[in-house]
Design a protein around this motif. Structure first.
Motif, PDB file in Angstrom:
ATOM      1  N   LEU A 294       4.000  -2.415   2.172  1.00 49.62           N
ATOM      2  CA  LEU A 294       3.227  -3.913   1.404  1.00 49.62           C
ATOM      3  C   LEU A 294       1.916  -3.928   1.685  1.00 49.62           C
ATOM      4  CD1 LEU A 294       6.193  -6.775   1.689  1.00 49.62           C
ATOM      5  CD2 LEU A 294       6.307  -4.924  -0.036  1.00 49.62           C
ATOM      6  N   ASP A 295       1.200  -3.845   0.779  1.00 47.39           N
ATOM      7  CA  ASP A 295      -0.131  -4.379   1.009  1.00 47.39           C
ATOM      8  C   ASP A 295       0.023  -5.670   1.706  1.00 47.39           C
ATOM      9  OD1 ASP A 295      -2.362  -5.138  -0.128  1.00 47.39           O
ATOM     10  OD2 ASP A 295      -3.187  -4.362  -1.857  1.00 47.39           O
ATOM     11  N   PRO A 296      -0.932  -6.339   2.580  1.00 47.62           N
ATOM     12  CA  PRO A 296      -0.489  -7.354   2.822  1.00 47.62           C
ATOM     13  C   PRO A 296      -1.412  -8.037   2.191  1.00 47.62           C
ATOM     14  CG  PRO A 296      -1.996  -5.690   4.404  1.00 47.62           C
ATOM     15  CD  PRO A 296      -1.290  -5.290   3.441  1.00 47.62           C
ATOM     16  N   ARG A 297      -2.554  -8.160   1.107  1.00 44.30           N
ATOM     17  CA  ARG A 297      -3.216  -8.650   0.412  1.00 44.30           C
ATOM     18  C   ARG A 297      -2.833  -9.504  -0.940  1.00 44.30           C
ATOM     19  NH1 ARG A 297      -7.603  -4.417   2.001  1.00 44.30           N
ATOM     20  NH2 ARG A 297      -5.850  -3.460   1.071  1.00 44.30           N
ATOM     21  N   MET A 298      -1.562  -8.433  -1.476  1.00 46.23           N
ATOM     22  CA  MET A 298      -1.226  -9.007  -2.825  1.00 46.23           C
ATOM     23  C   MET A 298       0.530  -9.133  -2.584  1.00 46.23           C
ATOM     24  SD  MET A 298      -0.943  -5.797  -4.792  1.00 46.23           S
ATOM     25  CE  MET A 298       0.451  -3.958  -4.654  1.00 46.23           C
ATOM     26  N   ARG A 299       0.768  -9.074  -1.077  1.00 42.94           N
ATOM     27  CA  ARG A 299       2.515  -8.926  -1.295  1.00 42.94           C
ATOM     28  C   ARG A 299       3.403  -8.277  -1.511  1.00 42.94           C
ATOM     29  NH1 ARG A 299       2.134 -15.499   1.543  1.00 42.94           N
ATOM     30  NH2 ARG A 299       4.631 -14.572   2.415  1.00 42.94           N
ATOM     31  N   GLY A 300       2.926  -7.261  -3.080  1.00 43.67           N
ATOM     32  CA  GLY A 300       3.973  -6.052  -3.383  1.00 43.67           C
ATOM     33  C   GLY A 300       3.669  -5.114  -2.966  1.00 43.67           C
ATOM     34  N   ALA A 301       4.405  -4.343  -2.688  1.00 44.19           N
ATOM     35  CA  ALA A 301       4.332  -3.064  -3.044  1.00 44.19           C
ATOM     36  C   ALA A 301       2.856  -1.944  -3.095  1.00 44.19           C
ATOM     37  CB  ALA A 301       5.442  -1.868  -3.222  1.00 44.19           C
ATOM     38  N   VAL A 302       3.062  -0.963  -1.786  1.00 46.64           N
ATOM     39  CA  VAL A 302       2.098  -0.044  -2.018  1.00 46.64           C
ATOM     40  C   VAL A 302       2.518   1.122  -2.906  1.00 46.64           C
ATOM     41  CG1 VAL A 302       0.154   1.702  -0.761  1.00 46.64           C
ATOM     42  CG2 VAL A 302       1.229  -0.381   0.374  1.00 46.64           C
ATOM     43  N   VAL A 303       1.675   1.165  -4.094  1.00 44.14           N
ATOM     44  CA  VAL A 303       2.156   2.360  -4.916  1.00 44.14           C
ATOM     45  C   VAL A 303       1.022   2.894  -5.246  1.00 44.14           C
ATOM     46  CG1 VAL A 303       3.843   0.343  -6.281  1.00 44.14           C
ATOM     47  CG2 VAL A 303       1.771   0.604  -7.240  1.00 44.14           C
ATOM     48  N   ASP A 304       1.671   4.361  -6.208  1.00 46.94           N
ATOM     49  CA  ASP A 304       0.977   5.416  -6.740  1.00 46.94           C
ATOM     50  C   ASP A 304       0.170   5.234  -8.467  1.00 46.94           C
ATOM     51  OD1 ASP A 304       2.703   6.400  -7.926  1.00 46.94           O
ATOM     52  OD2 ASP A 304       2.884   8.229  -6.906  1.00 46.94           O
ATOM     53  N   GLN A 305      -0.347   5.573  -9.160  1.00 38.05           N
ATOM     54  CA  GLN A 305      -0.751   5.675  -9.980  1.00 38.05           C
ATOM     55  C   GLN A 305       0.336   5.562 -11.211  1.00 38.05           C
ATOM     56  OE1 GLN A 305      -1.584   8.354  -8.480  1.00 38.05           O
ATOM     57  NE2 GLN A 305      -0.410   9.325  -9.272  1.00 38.05           N
ATOM     58  N   SER A 306       2.165   6.312 -10.791  1.00 34.69           N
ATOM     59  CA  SER A 306       2.545   5.709 -11.962  1.00 34.69           C
ATOM     60  C   SER A 306       3.763   4.937 -10.799  1.00 34.69           C
ATOM     61  CB  SER A 306       3.577   7.712 -11.422  1.00 34.69           C
ATOM     62  OG  SER A 306       4.653   7.633 -10.614  1.00 34.69           O
ATOM     63  N   LEU A 307       2.891   3.955 -10.052  1.00 31.38           N
ATOM     64  CA  LEU A 307       3.886   2.613  -9.794  1.00 31.38           C
ATOM     65  C   LEU A 307       4.927   3.531  -8.859  1.00 31.38           C
ATOM     66  CD1 LEU A 307       3.902   0.920 -12.856  1.00 31.38           C
ATOM     67  CD2 LEU A 307       2.259   0.604 -11.771  1.00 31.38           C
ATOM     68  N   GLN A 308       5.084   4.572  -8.533  1.00 28.37           N
ATOM     69  CA  GLN A 308       5.602   4.867  -6.739  1.00 28.37           C
ATOM     70  C   GLN A 308       5.670   4.260  -5.942  1.00 28.37           C
ATOM     71  OE1 GLN A 308       8.395   8.831  -6.493  1.00 28.37           O
ATOM     72  NE2 GLN A 308       6.653   8.857  -6.482  1.00 28.37           N
ATOM     73  N   THR A 309       5.898   3.412  -5.545  1.00 27.75           N
ATOM     74  CA  THR A 309       6.251   3.367  -3.473  1.00 27.75           C
ATOM     75  C   THR A 309       6.135   3.900  -2.923  1.00 27.75           C
ATOM     76  OG1 THR A 309       8.347   2.886  -3.242  1.00 27.75           O
ATOM     77  CG2 THR A 309       7.399   1.473  -4.115  1.00 27.75           C
ATOM     78  N   GLY A 310       6.101   4.188  -1.491  1.00 26.13           N
ATOM     79  CA  GLY A 310       5.563   5.337  -0.347  1.00 26.13           C
ATOM     80  C   GLY A 310       7.369   5.810  -0.076  1.00 26.13           C
ATOM     81  N   VAL A 311       8.440   5.144  -0.692  1.00 21.03           N
ATOM     82  CA  VAL A 311       9.504   6.100  -0.333  1.00 21.03           C
ATOM     83  C   VAL A 311       9.747   6.815  -2.173  1.00 21.03           C
ATOM     84  CG1 VAL A 311      12.302   5.156  -0.134  1.00 21.03           C
ATOM     85  CG2 VAL A 311      10.492   3.447   0.888  1.00 21.03           C
ATOM     86  N   PRO A 312      10.068   8.021  -1.833  1.00 26.16           N
ATOM     87  CA  PRO A 312      10.266   9.133  -3.113  1.00 26.16           C
ATOM     88  C   PRO A 312      11.533   8.610  -4.315  1.00 26.16           C
ATOM     89  CG  PRO A 312       9.277  10.266  -0.848  1.00 26.16           C
ATOM     90  CD  PRO A 312      10.075   9.052  -0.578  1.00 26.16           C
ATOM     91  N   GLY A 313      10.992   8.147  -5.007  1.00 25.14           N
ATOM     92  CA  GLY A 313      12.348   7.685  -5.839  1.00 25.14           C
ATOM     93  C   GLY A 313      12.514   5.910  -5.922  1.00 25.14           C
ATOM     94  N   ILE A 314      11.531   5.448  -5.663  1.00 27.08           N
ATOM     95  CA  ILE A 314      11.384   4.065  -5.676  1.00 27.08           C
ATOM     96  C   ILE A 314      10.148   3.485  -6.280  1.00 27.08           C
ATOM     97  CG2 ILE A 314      11.756   1.515  -4.505  1.00 27.08           C
ATOM     98  CD1 ILE A 314      13.641   2.851  -2.651  1.00 27.08           C
ATOM     99  N   PHE A 315      10.413   2.758  -7.173  1.00 32.12           N
ATOM    100  CA  PHE A 315       9.240   2.519  -7.983  1.00 32.12           C
ATOM    101  C   PHE A 315       8.975   1.539  -8.318  1.00 32.12           C
ATOM    102  CE2 PHE A 315      10.237   6.602  -9.504  1.00 32.12           C
ATOM    103  CZ  PHE A 315       8.838   7.136  -9.802  1.00 32.12           C
ATOM    104  N   ALA A 316       8.170   0.282  -8.734  1.00 34.50           N
ATOM    105  CA  ALA A 316       8.554  -1.863  -8.502  1.00 34.50           C
ATOM    106  C   ALA A 316       6.994  -1.603  -9.819  1.00 34.50           C
ATOM    107  CB  ALA A 316       7.983  -1.881  -6.791  1.00 34.50           C
ATOM    108  N   CYS A 317       7.674  -2.581 -10.111  1.00 35.32           N
ATOM    109  CA  CYS A 317       6.834  -3.416 -11.620  1.00 35.32           C
ATOM    110  C   CYS A 317       7.130  -5.182 -11.287  1.00 35.32           C
ATOM    111  CB  CYS A 317       7.308  -2.352 -12.739  1.00 35.32           C
ATOM    112  SG  CYS A 317       8.738  -2.991 -13.368  1.00 35.32           S
ATOM    113  N   GLY A 318       5.958  -5.284 -12.443  1.00 33.66           N
ATOM    114  CA  GLY A 318       5.879  -6.702 -12.568  1.00 33.66           C
ATOM    115  C   GLY A 318       5.475  -7.813 -11.311  1.00 33.66           C
TER     116      GLY A 318
END
Ligand code: FAD
Length: 448
Positions: A294-318
């Protein structure tokens, strides 16, 4: 039946948990989950949505006021109307729905591998189930901060609610939370509830805001407070709760520039209801347990430009990724996440070997920057929010100490989620400089 089960255990036979296979498993059936599922389905994936409530729609079911759909449908809708458009679309597909089903955990294998199939375990009305998917989309939304999280001193009577809970009582359960309300916090939910309470015959004594500015959208301050004569008291907070069985009053105090209550400014406001609209927290307990950073500033996942988290295959949105003020923006972002999750699951795009590895950091008055990682040299949508309102500031993009872009001077407000298209050529320039980090800085222009 009970007897049969105990016999099975006695014989050492353990009933296997039923498992069903999908390409993409979406957790949460709010606007984020539905948009992600529809986009993944459109891309050809076999999709499941798991939702703990009895209905799809998420928090929008209780947002009965208008103001939704203006950008997505070019039409003003209420929250339930906006949600219904997506519910109808989901029902018109073969997306598998698991309602009344609470996800308990995501198992991505240990350690998480690129080829891993994720197993989502849920408790459904039919018992425990496991859904497997090459990709998982996290769309669990957020929850409200409560009294204990902001530590308001005083007694603990009935009558202190989060604004969203009171919204649910009034709009869904047809219950009246009280007769005379004080609202702490001028976020959008608090502003909307000031109007809703007034319309329901509950007298609203005022909205009290710690900061020297309103935290909600300008249109909500006008439509919900100004139009209904509800006073907004800035730089003021609740410093004590008074009452034994039921709330009898709150003590409010003005605060100084360090947000500390100023002694001698205390006032007692008689009321039987205190509504708290003091922030939202992304619901990331499942994500953390699945190994998502998680990014401590926004308390959501650290994602890349396709909204994929650091765990391959897990994406986050909303809202589980970052708090949105407009559901339309949630839909737009979640369509990207769903399409990327399908491409990953089907092996048709995202998730291929990264072109680059850059981190993105906020600076100046930018509170956070999303995505936190860039792994492709392509046009990238950056989202950010400022920490305080300013009349004049500019966005700058820096890498290796070099300014690569400077935007126009304009005002910024914390209530507005900003979006900025980062051109591929700027990413390329950063890489050519040998930088490992891109800085998104919002710098106020000080008046001479
Ligand atoms: C109380 C409240 C009131 C709001 N009012 C407004 C408003 O008036 N106007 C506006 O524009 N925005 C409002 N918002 C912001 C609104 O949340 C977003 O615009 C949008 O609804 C976010 O969509 P989402 O799908 O990310 O989250 P949500 O709509 O919250 O949906 C998340 C879904 O995930 C499900 N879920 C969570 N955990 C699990 C689990 N473990 N297993 C299964 N399912 C799970 C939840 O039950 C929920 O249905 C409000 C938010 C809150 C919290």
């Amino acid at each position: 039946m009970a007897e049969f089960k105990s016999n099975a255990i006695d014989c050492g036979v353990v009933e296997a948990v039923q498992t069903r296979a999908f390409d993409v498993v979406v957790i949460g059936g709010g606007p984020a989950g539905m948009a992600a599922a529809l986009a993944a389905h459109k891309a050809g994936a076999r999709v499941a949505i798991v939702e703990r409530e009895q209905h799809l729609g998420g928090i929008l079911r209780q947002c009965i006021h208008p103001g939704f759909g203006l950008s997505h449908f070019k039409q003003e809708l209420t929250g339930p109307e906006y949600a219904q458009r997506f519910i109808d679309k989901v029902h018109a597909t073969d997306i598998a729905l698991f309602l009344n089903s609470m996800v308990l955990g995501i198992d991505s294998g240990e350690p998480a591998e690129d080829t891993a199939v994720h197993t989502v375990t849920l408790m459904s009305p039919a018992g425990m189930l496991q859904l497997t998917g090459r990709a998982v989309v996290l769309a669990m939304g957020c929850r409200e901060r409560t009294r204990s999280e902001i530590k308001i001193p005083g007694s603990r009577p009935a009558g202190v609610f989060t604004a969203g809970l009171a919204q649910r009582y009034i709009n869904i359960e047809n219950l009246k939370p009280g007769s005379r309300a004080v609202i702490l916090g001028s976020g959008d939910i608090g502003l909307i509830m000031a109007r809703r309470c007034t319309l329901e015959g509950i007298s609203v004594e005022g909205v009290y805001e710690l900061m020297p500015y309103a935290n909600g959208l300008r249109r909500n301050v006008k439509n919900c407070l100004d139009d209904f004569g509800v006073p907004l008291h800035l730089s003021t907070t609740v410093t004590r709760v008074v009452g034994h069985d039921r709330l009898e009053a709150v003590e409010v105090s003005q605060v100084d520039e360090r947000l500390a209550p100023i002694p001698g400014t205390e006032r007692i406001i008689p009321c039987d209801t205190l509504l708290l609209s003091v922030g939202l927290i992304p619901e990331n307990e499942l994500s953390v347990a699945a190994g998502v950073e998680l990014d401590p500033r926004m308390r959501g996942a650290v994602v890349d430009q396709s909204l994929q988290t650091g765990v391959p295959g897990i994406f986050a949105c909303g809202n589980v990724l970052h708090v949105h003020d407009l559901a339309d923006n949630v839909t737009c972002e979640s369509e990207r996440a769903g399409a990327a999750a399908a491409a990953y699951a089907l092996g048709t795009g995202a998730g291929a070997v990264p072109d680059c590895e850059l981190t993105v950091s906020p600076a100046g008055i930018a509170g956070y920057a999303l995505p936190g990682r860039i792994t492709a040299v392509a046009l990238t949508k950056l989202n950010f929010r400022v920490r305080r309102p300013v009349d004049a500031a500019r966005v700058r993009i820096l890498a290796g100490g070099v300014e690569l872009f400077a935007g126009k001077v304009r005002p910024f407000k914390p209530s507005v989620m900003e979006s900025f298209p980062l051109p591929a050529k700027v990413i390329k320039q950063a890489l050519d400089l040998g930088a490992s980090k891109i800085v998104l800085s919002v710098d106020p222009i000080e008046e001479a």
